[in-house]
Design a protein around this motif. Structure first.
Motif, PDB file in Angstrom:
ATOM      1  N   LEU A  45       0.819  -1.210   0.000  1.00  0.00           N
ATOM      2  CA  LEU A  45       0.000   0.000   0.000  1.00  0.00           C
ATOM      3  C   LEU A  45       0.854   1.263   0.000  1.00  0.00           C
ATOM      4  CD1 LEU A  45      -2.862  -0.934   2.508  1.00  0.00           C
ATOM      5  CD2 LEU A  45      -3.080  -0.549   0.061  1.00  0.00           C
ATOM      6  N   ILE A  46       1.886   1.280   0.839  1.00  0.00           N
ATOM      7  CA  ILE A  46       2.674   2.507   1.007  1.00  0.00           C
ATOM      8  C   ILE A  46       3.598   2.744  -0.172  1.00  0.00           C
ATOM      9  CG2 ILE A  46       4.439   3.639   2.416  1.00  0.00           C
ATOM     10  CD1 ILE A  46       3.195   2.332   4.862  1.00  0.00           C
ATOM     11  N   PHE A  47       4.388   1.727  -0.535  1.00  0.00           N
ATOM     12  CA  PHE A  47       5.460   1.940  -1.499  1.00  0.00           C
ATOM     13  C   PHE A  47       5.026   1.712  -2.950  1.00  0.00           C
ATOM     14  CE2 PHE A  47       7.708   1.028   2.459  1.00  0.00           C
ATOM     15  CZ  PHE A  47       8.620   2.076   2.490  1.00  0.00           C
ATOM     16  N   LEU A  48       3.956   0.979  -3.181  1.00  0.00           N
ATOM     17  CA  LEU A  48       3.532   0.701  -4.552  1.00  0.00           C
ATOM     18  C   LEU A  48       2.256   1.426  -4.959  1.00  0.00           C
ATOM     19  CD1 LEU A  48       4.260  -3.130  -4.777  1.00  0.00           C
ATOM     20  CD2 LEU A  48       5.746  -1.220  -5.404  1.00  0.00           C
ATOM     21  N   ILE A  49       1.550   2.023  -4.002  1.00  0.00           N
ATOM     22  CA  ILE A  49       0.315   2.741  -4.329  1.00  0.00           C
ATOM     23  C   ILE A  49       0.357   4.182  -3.837  1.00  0.00           C
ATOM     24  CG2 ILE A  49      -2.177   2.840  -3.965  1.00  0.00           C
ATOM     25  CD1 ILE A  49      -2.270  -0.143  -3.889  1.00  0.00           C
ATOM     26  N   ILE A  50       0.483   4.366  -2.529  1.00  0.00           N
ATOM     27  CA  ILE A  50       0.345   5.715  -1.960  1.00  0.00           C
ATOM     28  C   ILE A  50       1.467   6.635  -2.413  1.00  0.00           C
ATOM     29  CG2 ILE A  50       0.275   7.044   0.178  1.00  0.00           C
ATOM     30  CD1 ILE A  50      -1.060   4.651   1.502  1.00  0.00           C
ATOM     31  N   ILE A  51       2.724   6.231  -2.223  1.00  0.00           N
ATOM     32  CA  ILE A  51       3.853   7.099  -2.583  1.00  0.00           C
ATOM     33  C   ILE A  51       3.893   7.398  -4.084  1.00  0.00           C
ATOM     34  CG2 ILE A  51       6.373   7.240  -2.657  1.00  0.00           C
ATOM     35  CD1 ILE A  51       6.462   5.886   0.043  1.00  0.00           C
ATOM     36  N   PRO A  52       3.756   6.393  -4.985  1.00  0.00           N
ATOM     37  CA  PRO A  52       3.740   6.731  -6.418  1.00  0.00           C
ATOM     38  C   PRO A  52       2.599   7.657  -6.811  1.00  0.00           C
ATOM     39  CG  PRO A  52       4.158   4.393  -6.117  1.00  0.00           C
ATOM     40  CD  PRO A  52       3.776   4.928  -4.781  1.00  0.00           C
ATOM     41  N   GLN A  53       1.407   7.453  -6.224  1.00  0.00           N
ATOM     42  CA  GLN A  53       0.277   8.309  -6.573  1.00  0.00           C
ATOM     43  C   GLN A  53       0.486   9.738  -6.076  1.00  0.00           C
ATOM     44  OE1 GLN A  53      -2.051   7.463  -8.594  1.00  0.00           O
ATOM     45  NE2 GLN A  53      -1.613   5.280  -8.695  1.00  0.00           N
ATOM     46  N   LEU A  54       1.046   9.883  -4.877  1.00  0.00           N
ATOM     47  CA  LEU A  54       1.321  11.227  -4.357  1.00  0.00           C
ATOM     48  C   LEU A  54       2.384  11.927  -5.197  1.00  0.00           C
ATOM     49  CD1 LEU A  54       1.299  10.630  -0.488  1.00  0.00           C
ATOM     50  CD2 LEU A  54      -0.449  11.753  -1.881  1.00  0.00           C
ATOM     51  N   TYR A  55       3.409  11.174  -5.623  1.00  0.00           N
ATOM     52  CA  TYR A  55       4.443  11.767  -6.475  1.00  0.00           C
ATOM     53  C   TYR A  55       3.850  12.179  -7.819  1.00  0.00           C
ATOM     54  CZ  TYR A  55       8.605  12.153  -9.388  1.00  0.00           C
ATOM     55  OH  TYR A  55       9.559  12.606 -10.254  1.00  0.00           O
ATOM     56  N   MET A  56       2.984  11.333  -8.385  1.00  0.00           N
ATOM     57  CA  MET A  56       2.367  11.662  -9.662  1.00  0.00           C
ATOM     58  C   MET A  56       1.438  12.862  -9.524  1.00  0.00           C
ATOM     59  SD  MET A  56       0.493   9.068 -12.324  1.00  0.00           S
ATOM     60  CE  MET A  56      -0.875   8.723 -11.229  1.00  0.00           C
ATOM     61  N   LEU A  57       0.719  12.958  -8.388  1.00  0.00           N
ATOM     62  CA  LEU A  57      -0.148  14.103  -8.147  1.00  0.00           C
ATOM     63  C   LEU A  57       0.656  15.398  -8.080  1.00  0.00           C
ATOM     64  CD1 LEU A  57      -2.951  15.249  -7.443  1.00  0.00           C
ATOM     65  CD2 LEU A  57      -2.450  14.762  -5.041  1.00  0.00           C
ATOM     66  N   ASP A  58       1.773  15.370  -7.368  1.00  0.00           N
ATOM     67  CA  ASP A  58       2.626  16.558  -7.292  1.00  0.00           C
ATOM     68  C   ASP A  58       3.223  16.890  -8.655  1.00  0.00           C
ATOM     69  OD1 ASP A  58       4.315  18.562  -5.650  1.00  0.00           O
ATOM     70  OD2 ASP A  58       5.843  17.372  -6.675  1.00  0.00           O
ATOM     71  N   LEU A  59       3.624  15.864  -9.406  1.00  0.00           N
ATOM     72  CA  LEU A  59       4.236  16.094 -10.718  1.00  0.00           C
ATOM     73  C   LEU A  59       3.231  16.681 -11.705  1.00  0.00           C
ATOM     74  CD1 LEU A  59       6.916  15.667 -12.244  1.00  0.00           C
ATOM     75  CD2 LEU A  59       6.058  13.425 -12.952  1.00  0.00           C
ATOM     76  N   SER A  60       1.939  16.368 -11.523  1.00  0.00           N
ATOM     77  CA  SER A  60       0.935  16.888 -12.454  1.00  0.00           C
ATOM     78  C   SER A  60       0.765  18.396 -12.338  1.00  0.00           C
ATOM     79  CB  SER A  60      -0.414  16.197 -12.195  1.00  0.00           C
ATOM     80  OG  SER A  60      -0.959  16.584 -10.946  1.00  0.00           O
ATOM     81  N   ASP A 288       7.932  12.712 -23.947  1.00  0.00           N
ATOM     82  CA  ASP A 288       8.775  13.004 -22.782  1.00  0.00           C
ATOM     83  C   ASP A 288       8.210  14.163 -21.961  1.00  0.00           C
ATOM     84  OD1 ASP A 288      10.883  12.481 -21.100  1.00  0.00           O
ATOM     85  OD2 ASP A 288      12.254  13.846 -22.117  1.00  0.00           O
ATOM     86  N   LYS A 289       6.879  14.147 -21.773  1.00  0.00           N
ATOM     87  CA  LYS A 289       6.236  15.163 -20.932  1.00  0.00           C
ATOM     88  C   LYS A 289       5.545  14.443 -19.780  1.00  0.00           C
ATOM     89  CE  LYS A 289       5.575  18.716 -24.479  1.00  0.00           C
ATOM     90  NZ  LYS A 289       4.618  19.619 -25.146  1.00  0.00           N
ATOM     91  N   TRP A 290       6.352  14.127 -18.782  1.00  0.00           N
ATOM     92  CA  TRP A 290       5.859  13.347 -17.663  1.00  0.00           C
ATOM     93  C   TRP A 290       4.836  14.127 -16.845  1.00  0.00           C
ATOM     94  CZ3 TRP A 290       8.773   8.987 -14.971  1.00  0.00           C
ATOM     95  CH2 TRP A 290       9.411   8.179 -15.924  1.00  0.00           C
ATOM     96  N   SER A 291       4.994  15.414 -16.744  1.00  0.00           N
ATOM     97  CA  SER A 291       4.060  16.224 -15.969  1.00  0.00           C
ATOM     98  C   SER A 291       2.670  16.181 -16.589  1.00  0.00           C
ATOM     99  CB  SER A 291       4.553  17.667 -15.881  1.00  0.00           C
ATOM    100  OG  SER A 291       5.786  17.734 -15.206  1.00  0.00           O
ATOM    101  N   ARG A 292       2.593  16.318 -17.912  1.00  0.00           N
ATOM    102  CA  ARG A 292       1.296  16.267 -18.579  1.00  0.00           C
ATOM    103  C   ARG A 292       0.710  14.863 -18.528  1.00  0.00           C
ATOM    104  NH1 ARG A 292       1.042  20.055 -23.454  1.00  0.00           N
ATOM    105  NH2 ARG A 292       1.129  21.409 -21.615  1.00  0.00           N
ATOM    106  N   GLY A 293       1.554  13.853 -18.689  1.00  0.00           N
ATOM    107  CA  GLY A 293       1.074  12.481 -18.548  1.00  0.00           C
ATOM    108  C   GLY A 293       0.549  12.199 -17.153  1.00  0.00           C
TER     109      GLY A 293
END
Length: 324
Positions: A45-60, A288-293
């Motif tokens: 939950l922490i390392f494969l779901i929550i942390i990646p989703q939070l990082y992707m949310l910030d990157l967006s 190569d636009k990770w933020s938009r993705g």
């Protein structure tokens, strides 16, 4: 009289641990295996779901900058990627981004349509296995459903493309038997796509329905029959209300996986049909636009969460009943 001493923190902690270890979960699986399960679940939950989703949310909310400029003064939170999804690029003269929003709406509508087809197709099968078929026949049906899914999803998609191609097996049989004068383009009509998506996640609909219907007391069905209730009325008033948790669970999983599918739409969709995950893939890997993705991924995730909440409200079930 002597004053009562409050128990120390160590005693309180020990008491709580003993109460946890005495739960049914620990008694059933043993202490070592239970701790392993809980540790694996927490890690997942922490390392494969929550942390990646939070990082992707910030990157967006970050601008798409070269690596050397990240973390600098230009690396600030912005809504530019979400604005691009709605209104398109700044140089565009259109009122809104018709391409991306159209693909997004088409993906969501198709996912809902596939979910409904899956439910209508799987409900009779699940009921037959749970309440009509004999145990040996039910086990044989379950094995027959599972074995084809030992093959990779991509290979199954290509096999369906061979079946539905212009010169594929289905068209050759229909033309050879004289049923058709000319071949049907199943690919351009998206019949192959709907079939492939329905087949890809059929087990995720059947097994929640099967588990829910199997727990229904057969005496209720027999009582309804004795009282003169029709088959449709029995299912509407008894079976479906009892299986609502399984219906909500199956619909949720099928919708989310259909909306997030990539391999099947790429292989089976027509050139005019575009899937939202293909846009996400392009932003990440080709442009190569990770933020938009990330922003587009968050939009798809948000719709999936809203769909889960709607299922919970429609069937009046809690999240624990869905994931059970």
């Amino acid at each position: 009289c002597p004053s009562k001493r409050r128990p120390s923190r160590g005693l309180i902690f020990e008491s709580k641990m003993n109460s946890i270890l005495q739960t049914q979960f620990f008694k059933k699986n043993g202490t070592l295996i239970s701790i392993y399960f809980l540790t694996a679940i927490v890690f997942w939950l922490i390392f494969l779901i929550i942390i990646p989703q939070l990082y992707m949310l910030d990157l967006s909310f970050r601008p798409n900058l070269p690596p050397l400029l990240r973390g600098g003064s230009d690396d600030v939170h912005t809504l530019v990627h979400y604005k691009h999804f709605i209104f398109g690029s700044e140089t565009s003269t259109d009122a809104y981004n018709a391409v991306d929003t159209g693909v997004f709406i088409n993906t969501i509508v198709t996912a809902i349509f596939v979910t409904i087809i899956n439910l209508c197709f799987c409900y009779p099968i699940a009921f037959y296995m749970a309440k009509v078929a004999k145990p040996n026949a039910a086990r044989l049906l379950i094995v027959s459903l599972v074995i084809p899914f030992w093959i990779n999803e991509l290979l199954r998609s290509f096999a369906l493309r061979i079946l539905f191609a212009g010169e594929g097996v289905i068209n050759n049989i229909l033309l050879g038997s004289g049923v058709l004068d000319s071949a049907i383009n199943f690919i351009s009509l998206d019949i192959a796509l709907y079939t492939g998506l329905t087949y890809a996640y059929i087990l995720l609909m059947i097994f929640p329905l099967y588990n829910a219907i199997e727990s229904l007391d057969t005496n209720q069905l027999e009582a309804a029959k004795d009282l003169g209730s029709s088959t449709m009325r029995t299912h509407w008033r008894i079976v479906i209300p009892h299986a609502k948790a399984g219906i909500a669970s199956g619909c949720t999983m099928v919708f989310m996986l259909t909306a997030g599918a990539l391999a099947t739409p790429v292989v089976l969709s027509s050139p005019n049909t575009y899937w939202f995950t293909q846009l996400i893939y392009q932003w990440f890997n080709m442009n190569d636009k990770w933020s938009r993705g990330s922003a587009y991924s968050i939009l798809l995730l948000t719709v999936s969460v809203v769909f889960v909440l709607l299922m919970m409200r429609l069937f009046k079930v809690k999240i624990g009943e869905i994931v059970r």
